[in-house]
Design an enzyme around this catalytic site. Structure first.
Site, PDB file in Angstrom:
ATOM      1  N   TYR A  58     -14.556   4.254   9.306  1.00 60.39           N
ATOM      2  CA  TYR A  58     -13.102   4.074   9.111  1.00 60.39           C
ATOM      3  C   TYR A  58     -12.369   4.585  10.354  1.00 60.39           C
ATOM      4  O   TYR A  58     -11.575   3.859  10.950  1.00 60.39           O
ATOM      5  CB  TYR A  58     -12.604   4.820   7.868  1.00 60.39           C
ATOM      6  CG  TYR A  58     -11.118   5.087   7.956  1.00 60.39           C
ATOM      7  CD1 TYR A  58     -10.640   6.347   8.316  1.00 60.39           C
ATOM      8  CD2 TYR A  58     -10.200   4.077   7.756  1.00 60.39           C
ATOM      9  CE1 TYR A  58      -9.290   6.582   8.453  1.00 60.39           C
ATOM     10  CE2 TYR A  58      -8.841   4.292   7.892  1.00 60.39           C
ATOM     11  CZ  TYR A  58      -8.384   5.556   8.245  1.00 60.39           C
ATOM     12  OH  TYR A  58      -7.048   5.781   8.402  1.00 60.39           O
ATOM     13  N   ASN A  71      -1.552  14.030   7.807  1.00 59.90           N
ATOM     14  CA  ASN A  71      -1.929  13.810   6.397  1.00 59.90           C
ATOM     15  C   ASN A  71      -0.725  13.458   5.534  1.00 59.90           C
ATOM     16  O   ASN A  71      -0.042  14.355   5.045  1.00 59.90           O
ATOM     17  CB  ASN A  71      -2.639  15.051   5.853  1.00 59.90           C
ATOM     18  CG  ASN A  71      -4.043  15.174   6.407  1.00 59.90           C
ATOM     19  OD1 ASN A  71      -4.246  15.164   7.621  1.00 59.90           O
ATOM     20  ND2 ASN A  71      -5.031  15.241   5.529  1.00 59.90           N
ATOM     21  N   GLY A  87       0.840  -1.213   0.000  1.00 62.07           N
ATOM     22  CA  GLY A  87       0.000   0.000   0.000  1.00 62.07           C
ATOM     23  C   GLY A  87       0.865   1.249   0.000  1.00 62.07           C
ATOM     24  O   GLY A  87       2.092   1.175  -0.123  1.00 62.07           O
ATOM     25  N   TYR A  88       0.226   2.400   0.169  1.00 64.65           N
ATOM     26  CA  TYR A  88       0.923   3.688   0.051  1.00 64.65           C
ATOM     27  C   TYR A  88       2.001   3.844   1.126  1.00 64.65           C
ATOM     28  O   TYR A  88       3.189   3.917   0.826  1.00 64.65           O
ATOM     29  CB  TYR A  88      -0.119   4.796   0.157  1.00 64.65           C
ATOM     30  CG  TYR A  88       0.379   6.216   0.082  1.00 64.65           C
ATOM     31  CD1 TYR A  88      -0.213   7.215   0.847  1.00 64.65           C
ATOM     32  CD2 TYR A  88       1.439   6.596  -0.751  1.00 64.65           C
ATOM     33  CE1 TYR A  88       0.218   8.534   0.781  1.00 64.65           C
ATOM     34  CE2 TYR A  88       1.879   7.915  -0.827  1.00 64.65           C
ATOM     35  CZ  TYR A  88       1.257   8.875  -0.045  1.00 64.65           C
ATOM     36  OH  TYR A  88       1.686  10.197  -0.101  1.00 64.65           O
ATOM     37  N   LYS A 119      -9.964   2.660  13.541  1.00 60.83           N
ATOM     38  CA  LYS A 119      -8.638   3.036  14.043  1.00 60.83           C
ATOM     39  C   LYS A 119      -8.694   3.169  15.568  1.00 60.83           C
ATOM     40  O   LYS A 119      -7.809   2.725  16.284  1.00 60.83           O
ATOM     41  CB  LYS A 119      -8.163   4.344  13.415  1.00 60.83           C
ATOM     42  CG  LYS A 119      -7.739   4.216  11.957  1.00 60.83           C
ATOM     43  CD  LYS A 119      -6.593   3.227  11.803  1.00 60.83           C
ATOM     44  CE  LYS A 119      -6.213   2.983  10.358  1.00 60.83           C
ATOM     45  NZ  LYS A 119      -5.210   1.921  10.209  1.00 60.83           N
ATOM     46  N   GLY A 154     -18.419  16.264   7.487  1.00 67.67           N
ATOM     47  CA  GLY A 154     -17.474  15.506   8.331  1.00 67.67           C
ATOM     48  C   GLY A 154     -16.079  16.083   8.365  1.00 67.67           C
ATOM     49  O   GLY A 154     -15.217  15.590   9.097  1.00 67.67           O
ATOM     50  N   ARG A 168     -17.395  20.076   2.944  1.00 68.36           N
ATOM     51  CA  ARG A 168     -17.583  18.626   2.820  1.00 68.36           C
ATOM     52  C   ARG A 168     -18.003  18.086   4.175  1.00 68.36           C
ATOM     53  O   ARG A 168     -17.351  18.383   5.191  1.00 68.36           O
ATOM     54  CB  ARG A 168     -16.275  17.974   2.376  1.00 68.36           C
ATOM     55  CG  ARG A 168     -16.340  16.487   2.174  1.00 68.36           C
ATOM     56  CD  ARG A 168     -15.057  15.925   1.587  1.00 68.36           C
ATOM     57  NE  ARG A 168     -13.937  16.020   2.544  1.00 68.36           N
ATOM     58  CZ  ARG A 168     -12.745  15.484   2.304  1.00 68.36           C
ATOM     59  NH1 ARG A 168     -12.487  14.858   1.171  1.00 68.36           N
ATOM     60  NH2 ARG A 168     -11.771  15.592   3.203  1.00 68.36           N
ATOM     61  N   LEU A 214      -3.809  -7.800  -1.831  1.00 67.80           N
ATOM     62  CA  LEU A 214      -3.911  -7.192  -3.175  1.00 67.80           C
ATOM     63  C   LEU A 214      -5.313  -6.651  -3.476  1.00 67.80           C
ATOM     64  O   LEU A 214      -5.682  -6.461  -4.639  1.00 67.80           O
ATOM     65  CB  LEU A 214      -3.464  -8.193  -4.260  1.00 67.80           C
ATOM     66  CG  LEU A 214      -2.010  -8.672  -4.122  1.00 67.80           C
ATOM     67  CD1 LEU A 214      -1.674  -9.676  -5.221  1.00 67.80           C
ATOM     68  CD2 LEU A 214      -1.021  -7.503  -4.174  1.00 67.80           C
ATOM     69  N   SER A 256      -4.169   6.968  13.177  1.00 68.54           N
ATOM     70  CA  SER A 256      -4.485   8.183  12.437  1.00 68.54           C
ATOM     71  C   SER A 256      -4.892   9.320  13.352  1.00 68.54           C
ATOM     72  O   SER A 256      -5.498   9.103  14.406  1.00 68.54           O
ATOM     73  CB  SER A 256      -5.633   7.877  11.468  1.00 68.54           C
ATOM     74  OG  SER A 256      -6.213   9.066  10.973  1.00 68.54           O
TER      75      SER A 256
HETATM   76  C1  WQD Z   1      -7.708  17.481   3.210  1.00 65.94           C
HETATM   77  C2  WQD Z   1      -8.361  18.847   3.099  1.00 65.94           C
HETATM   78  C3  WQD Z   1     -10.681  18.799   2.489  1.00 65.94           C
HETATM   79  C4  WQD Z   1     -10.153  17.433  -1.637  1.00 65.94           C
HETATM   80  C5  WQD Z   1      -7.930  12.022   5.348  1.00 65.94           C
HETATM   81  C6  WQD Z   1      -8.517  10.875   6.080  1.00 65.94           C
HETATM   82  C7  WQD Z   1      -7.832  10.738   7.407  1.00 65.94           C
HETATM   83  C8  WQD Z   1      -6.356  10.594   7.211  1.00 65.94           C
HETATM   84  C9  WQD Z   1      -5.814  11.784   6.425  1.00 65.94           C
HETATM   85  C10 WQD Z   1      -5.779   8.246   7.129  1.00 65.94           C
HETATM   86  C11 WQD Z   1      -9.757  18.860   3.687  1.00 65.94           C
HETATM   87  C12 WQD Z   1      -9.850  19.519   1.436  1.00 65.94           C
HETATM   88  C13 WQD Z   1      -9.914  17.801  -0.324  1.00 65.94           C
HETATM   89  C14 WQD Z   1     -10.670  18.396  -2.562  1.00 65.94           C
HETATM   90  C15 WQD Z   1     -10.647  20.032  -0.829  1.00 65.94           C
HETATM   91  N1  WQD Z   1      -6.057   9.400   6.517  1.00 65.94           N
HETATM   92  N2  WQD Z   1     -10.152  19.094   0.058  1.00 65.94           N
HETATM   93  N3  WQD Z   1     -10.890  19.663  -2.114  1.00 65.94           N
HETATM   94  O1  WQD Z   1      -9.988  14.545   5.059  1.00 65.94           O
HETATM   95  O2  WQD Z   1      -7.950  15.632   6.132  1.00 65.94           O
HETATM   96  O3  WQD Z   1      -8.123  13.194   6.057  1.00 65.94           O
HETATM   97  O4  WQD Z   1      -6.546  11.832   5.189  1.00 65.94           O
HETATM   98  O5  WQD Z   1      -5.643   8.020   8.275  1.00 65.94           O
HETATM   99  O6  WQD Z   1      -8.346   9.606   8.043  1.00 65.94           O
HETATM  100  O7  WQD Z   1      -9.871  11.156   6.274  1.00 65.94           O
HETATM  101  O8  WQD Z   1      -7.743  14.486   3.937  1.00 65.94           O
HETATM  102  O9  WQD Z   1      -6.953  14.968   1.687  1.00 65.94           O
HETATM  103  O10 WQD Z   1      -9.385  14.271   2.016  1.00 65.94           O
HETATM  104  O11 WQD Z   1      -8.658  16.525   2.720  1.00 65.94           O
HETATM  105  O12 WQD Z   1     -10.871  21.190  -0.463  1.00 65.94           O
HETATM  106  O13 WQD Z   1     -10.925  18.111  -3.773  1.00 65.94           O
HETATM  107  O14 WQD Z   1      -8.515  19.172   1.717  1.00 65.94           O
HETATM  108  O15 WQD Z   1     -11.897  19.498   2.715  1.00 65.94           O
HETATM  109  O16 WQD Z   1      -9.944  20.113   4.332  1.00 65.94           O
HETATM  110  P1  WQD Z   1      -8.533  14.549   5.328  1.00 65.94           P
HETATM  111  P2  WQD Z   1      -8.196  14.999   2.500  1.00 65.94           P
END
Ligand code: WQD
Length: 339
Positions: free
Chosen positions: A150, A179, A11-12, A154, A297, A295, A34, A125
């Site tokens: 999800y 992030n 994975g990543y 965690k 949540g 968005r 996979l 996370s």
């Molecule tokens: C980041 C910011 C969006 C897309 C996720 C997982 C979390 C963790 C980290 C694993 C937010 C904004 C996004 C777009 C936007 N992962 N955005 N336009 O939601 O912080 O967290 O990754 O553990 O569990 O939920 O990451 O990259 O989705 O969003 O404005 O087209 O970018 O609103 O503020 P997030 P994200």
């Protein structure tokens, strides 16, 4: 030679950690079912490190497969990445997430204890902090009710590990990623892309590539300096390196508690609009965007206090936001066969 079992190692974060493990002199045993990754990632890791890696396709929800694996190999410790990780998908299909993410973890722990393997690093996370009461977030910040199944897996995953460690000889280091962004400098491995991106940076790089007309910024009316959400974006290679520090700490017997937690971030809050600016600084490319509704949540602002990881784990970030944006862009072009 005893091995470090890496679950979800194609994975990543897993693939970047496998590279760092090898380069730090460890011998990883990589397993993956996979379902969310491609066997080609194994070849690319081998290209980067210049040697074959041990890989077995294993379904961790089938305990017999794990038992066979632990019988076959001498395992000194485990890094547990394997999990489904898409927030939206978890809301639409919670059972898929609870079953996969939790059964794989309890199966793993059962078999580890049967084979007296007591060291595990867990991929957690910042999502467990929800909307934090104060910033930056320390490891003592209160754990908020999860905003998605999800995120709940965690939280529950950490509880399972903590309670098991309290009742057995298990030692746990839980790494709470903020992030993760970017890709390996070789552009051979990066964030797996299968259609719709799942995070901000792939949306940015796909817009830069022309696959998307513009980036939608989900809200600019938050209580933040420029109104857009704030996050702590950290280079995936720095996240990977923290796992090496954690494995070393466990194998050296330096863990102070049976359950230790470390925040992995840059320790800096960056807004969505600042990310657009950062991409332009790194690549010279202007990202067209429009302001869209918030968005559901989304956390308004979250970024890490990394003091504990710096002082206790002895880890600190080495890459900048600019490095991450440049690496992400090179990865996007490589994925599109442009480079
Ligand atoms: C980041 C910011 C969006 C897309 C996720 C997982 C979390 C963790 C980290 C694993 C937010 C904004 C996004 C777009 C936007 N992962 N955005 N336009 O939601 O912080 O967290 O990754 O553990 O569990 O939920 O990451 O990259 O989705 O969003 O404005 O087209 O970018 O609103 O503020 P997030 P994200």
């Amino acid at each position: 030679m005893s091995k470090i079992l890496v679950t979800g190692g194609l994975g990543y974060i897993g693939s970047h950690t496998v590279v760092e493990l090898i380069q730090a002199g460890y011998e990883p045993l990589v397993i993956d079912n996979l379902s969310e990754s491609d066997i080609e990632v194994k070849d690319r890791i081998e290209q980067i490190v210049g040697k074959e890696i041990l890989f077995e396709q294993v379904e961790m929800c089938n305990i017999e497969e794990l038992q066979a694996l632990f019988k076959k190999y001498n395992i000194a410790g485990v890094i547990h990445f394997a999990a489904f990780l898409l927030v939206n998908e978890s809301v639409a299909d919670p059972l898929k997430y609870y079953h996969n993410n939790l059964v794989s973890t309890t199966n793993l722990l059962r078999v580890m204890l049967e084979h007296r393997v007591y060291n595990i690093v867990f991929s957690s996370s910042c999502t467990v902090y929800g909307n934090p009461d104060e910033l930056p977030v320390t490891e003592n910040a209160s754990i908020q009710p999860a905003v998605s199944p999800y995120g709940n897996t965690k939280k529950i995953g950490e509880d399972i590990l903590k309670d098991t460690a309290a009742a057995t000889d298990l030692k746990v280091i839980s790494l709470r990623y903020f992030n993760p962004i970017g890709a390996h400098e070789s552009a051979l491995i990066g964030e797996f892309q299968d259609g719709e991106p799942h995070h901000l940076v792939p949306y940015i790089t796909e817009t830069a590539f022309g696959i998307r007309k513009e980036l939608k910024v989900f809200g600019d009316d938050y209580n933040t300096p420029d109104g857009s959400c704030v996050r702590d974006y950290i280079h995936v290679v720095d996240v990977a390196k923290a796992h090496i520090s954690a494995v070393q700490r466990m194998l050296d017997g330096k863990t102070e508690d049976s359950f230790e937690v470390f925040n992995l971030g840059m320790g800096v809050g960056v807004s969505v609009l600042e990310m657009i600016e950062a991409f332009k600084e790194a690549t010279g490319i202007e990202i067209p965007y429009s302001i869209a509704p918030r968005r559901e949540g989304d956390v308004e602002a979250v970024y890490a206090d990394t003091t504990k990881a710096n002082t206790v784990l002895g880890w600190k970030t080495g890459k900048s936001l600019k490095d991450a944006m440049g690496d992400a862009w090179r990865w996007e072009k490589a994925v599109r066969g442009k480079d």
